[in-house]
Design a protein around this motif. Sequence first.
Motif, short mmCIF file in Angstrom:
data_model
loop_
_atom_site.label_atom_id
_atom_site.label_comp_id
_atom_site.label_asym_id
_atom_site.label_seq_id
_atom_site.Cartn_x
_atom_site.Cartn_y
_atom_site.Cartn_z
N GLU A 32 0.83 -1.21 0.00
CA GLU A 32 0.00 0.00 0.00
C GLU A 32 0.86 1.26 0.00
OE1 GLU A 32 -3.42 0.16 -0.29
OE2 GLU A 32 -3.16 -1.96 -0.73
N ILE A 33 1.95 1.23 0.75
CA ILE A 33 2.90 2.36 0.71
C ILE A 33 3.49 2.50 -0.69
CG2 ILE A 33 5.16 3.17 1.53
CD1 ILE A 33 3.05 3.67 3.60
N GLN A 34 3.88 1.38 -1.29
CA GLN A 34 4.43 1.42 -2.64
C GLN A 34 3.42 2.00 -3.63
OE1 GLN A 34 5.62 -2.63 -3.46
NE2 GLN A 34 7.67 -2.32 -2.60
N ALA A 35 2.16 1.61 -3.48
CA ALA A 35 1.12 2.12 -4.38
C ALA A 35 0.94 3.63 -4.21
CB ALA A 35 -0.19 1.39 -4.14
N ASP A 36 0.96 4.10 -2.98
CA ASP A 36 0.85 5.55 -2.75
C ASP A 36 2.03 6.30 -3.36
OD1 ASP A 36 -1.50 5.16 -1.43
OD2 ASP A 36 -0.80 5.82 0.55
N LEU A 37 3.22 5.71 -3.25
CA LEU A 37 4.41 6.37 -3.79
C LEU A 37 4.38 6.47 -5.31
CD1 LEU A 37 7.13 4.77 -1.47
CD2 LEU A 37 6.58 7.21 -1.62
N THR A 38 3.60 5.63 -5.95
CA THR A 38 3.51 5.71 -7.42
C THR A 38 2.64 6.87 -7.88
OG1 THR A 38 1.59 4.23 -7.55
CG2 THR A 38 3.78 3.21 -7.61
N GLY A 39 1.93 7.50 -6.94
CA GLY A 39 1.15 8.67 -7.32
C GLY A 39 -0.35 8.48 -7.33
N ARG A 40 -0.85 7.32 -6.90
CA ARG A 40 -2.30 7.15 -6.83
C ARG A 40 -2.86 8.05 -5.73
NH1 ARG A 40 -3.71 1.68 -3.23
NH2 ARG A 40 -2.72 2.46 -1.33
N PRO A 41 -4.15 8.36 -5.73
CA PRO A 41 -4.75 9.05 -4.58
C PRO A 41 -4.47 8.22 -3.33
CG PRO A 41 -6.28 9.04 -6.41
CD PRO A 41 -5.13 8.16 -6.82
N PRO A 42 -3.83 8.77 -2.32
CA PRO A 42 -3.26 7.96 -1.24
C PRO A 42 -4.31 7.28 -0.36
CG PRO A 42 -3.06 10.28 -0.72
CD PRO A 42 -3.52 10.21 -2.14
N ARG A 43 -3.97 6.07 0.07
CA ARG A 43 -4.86 5.29 0.93
C ARG A 43 -4.26 5.07 2.32
NH1 ARG A 43 -8.43 2.34 -2.38
NH2 ARG A 43 -8.90 3.65 -4.19
N THR A 44 -2.95 5.27 2.48
CA THR A 44 -2.31 5.09 3.79
C THR A 44 -2.27 6.43 4.51
OG1 THR A 44 -0.04 5.55 3.06
CG2 THR A 44 -0.85 3.29 2.78
N VAL A 45 -2.18 6.39 5.83
CA VAL A 45 -2.18 7.65 6.58
C VAL A 45 -0.92 8.46 6.29
CG1 VAL A 45 -3.70 6.85 8.40
CG2 VAL A 45 -1.26 6.50 8.65
N VAL A 46 0.22 7.78 6.15
CA VAL A 46 1.45 8.52 5.84
C VAL A 46 1.35 9.15 4.45
CG1 VAL A 46 3.94 8.31 5.47
CG2 VAL A 46 2.86 7.15 7.41
N GLY A 47 0.80 8.41 3.50
CA GLY A 47 0.60 8.96 2.16
C GLY A 47 -0.38 10.13 2.16
N GLN A 48 -1.44 10.03 2.94
CA GLN A 48 -2.42 11.12 3.04
C GLN A 48 -1.78 12.38 3.62
OE1 GLN A 48 -5.22 9.07 5.48
NE2 GLN A 48 -6.28 8.09 3.77
N LEU A 49 -1.02 12.21 4.69
CA LEU A 49 -0.36 13.36 5.31
C LEU A 49 0.63 14.00 4.34
CD1 LEU A 49 0.31 11.90 8.88
CD2 LEU A 49 -1.33 13.70 8.29
N ALA A 50 1.43 13.17 3.67
CA ALA A 50 2.43 13.70 2.75
C ALA A 50 1.77 14.46 1.60
CB ALA A 50 3.29 12.56 2.22
N ALA A 51 0.70 13.90 1.05
CA ALA A 51 0.01 14.56 -0.07
C ALA A 51 -0.61 15.88 0.37
CB ALA A 51 -1.06 13.63 -0.64
N GLY A 52 -1.20 15.89 1.56
CA GLY A 52 -1.79 17.13 2.06
C GLY A 52 -0.74 18.18 2.35
N LEU A 53 0.37 17.77 2.97
CA LEU A 53 1.45 18.72 3.29
C LEU A 53 2.06 19.31 2.03
CD1 LEU A 53 3.19 16.75 6.18
CD2 LEU A 53 2.05 18.97 6.40
#
Length: 460
Positions: A141-162
């Motif tokens: 899931e982290i790998q998928a978020d890092l590819t640029g999909r709309p994030p599903r993990t909390v770390v990905g959500q925070l990073a995208a929002g920041l």
Amino acid sequence: MSRLSLDNLPVAPSVDPRALSVGIVHLGLGAFHRAHQAVITERAAVASGETRWGIAGVSQRSANVRDQLAPQDGLYSVLERGLGDPSAMVIGSIREVLTAPEDPDAVVDRIADPAVKVVTLTVTEKGYRAANGGLDLDDPEIQADLTGRPPRTVVGQLAAGLTRRTDPLTIVSCDNLVANGPFLRKLVTEYFDALGKTPDTFAATKFPASMVDRIVPATTDADRDEAARLLGVRDEAVVVAEPFLQWVIEDDFAGDHPAWEQAGAVLTADVAPWEQAKLRMLNATHSMLAYLGALKGYETIAEAVRDDELHHLAQRLMTEDVVPTLTPPDGLDLAEYGATVIERFANPALKHKTRQVAMDGSVKLPVRMLGTVADRLAAGAEPQVISLAVAAWMVYVQETPDLDDPQEAKLKAALDGASEPGEVVDALLGVDSVFTPDLRDSTVFRELLVGHVTALAARS
């Protein structure tokens, strides 16, 4: 019976929900948040008169909470169960509910919203997707978020929002992790490193540590009926809690924040002593009672602590093994705190299930118990009772078909072919995502575990 809503308010919230604007995003909109941070945030609005700290709550997995709250205009009740008669109060601080799997872009939009100044989290230990002290970059899931999909993990959500913000945030982890604020900053930093780009505002973003405490058992149909009797309306989103409520927050904010300190929260320069006392005394004892209680056939923690043997073991765990490892914060008497812990667990009105507390043991064990084990071994002691607690987890893992643990497959694979106590101990000590090499290589710890697993297996 009619449903709780803004147009059907037999008991009004302490603050007018219609007057609140969203200034907080909360990730992990479960029962604990609704019984804890949302309550204190509403009390803070009443105490300060500010109306800009309504909460946009994010459900990370299912739409159940949204489906409960939407017909009720975000309103719900907290059913307090103490030694006296139960009481119900309506809470109106949650002004929006988002479901991350359905609309991940909306979650990022809210985190990026300039009106939002604070993000809080209760996503449980496993929600951080950590491994070996850092972000698990191999997590799919982290790998998928890092590819640029709309994030599903909390770390990905925070990073995208920041990434989309022009001003820094305050991000407050409220989960049972050691130094949870600095740890979350580390995870987000590693995520940005993996992306190869860090936003300019990140340096000024604050991650204060915090410690939260309230027992919040799963809501039953009987609880919903009780709330309906007290309120005169049906509340499908009711949460149950004990009267006790505590929140300790590091006083380190990037900007404005709710007046939580006016609502009973403690702002302090150092959360660590409070956090260690809670994790090692309350949480470790809770887990030990869950495993030993379940192995004895008890359905609830209250039943387990009324067992004379388990009651005595809970006391010994804290006094013999945990207290010697702690430096108490100013204003906290550890002996009195330990007695309060036992008293709270014995509350028969809560019916906190042993299986609920026992879930996710592989991620709870390191932060609740294994630090105490390591400290006692380093001091030359034989940590008898905390080792029994770990051994109870091992037997529970071995004997429970449906474990409800994020590492269930890994744990069961490790136990394949292990039947004798020594084999069970060695198999689980070899799971490096749970046990560190120093514990795995400790002859004293292993011998204690083998002795306890032998005794538990003979009794079960």
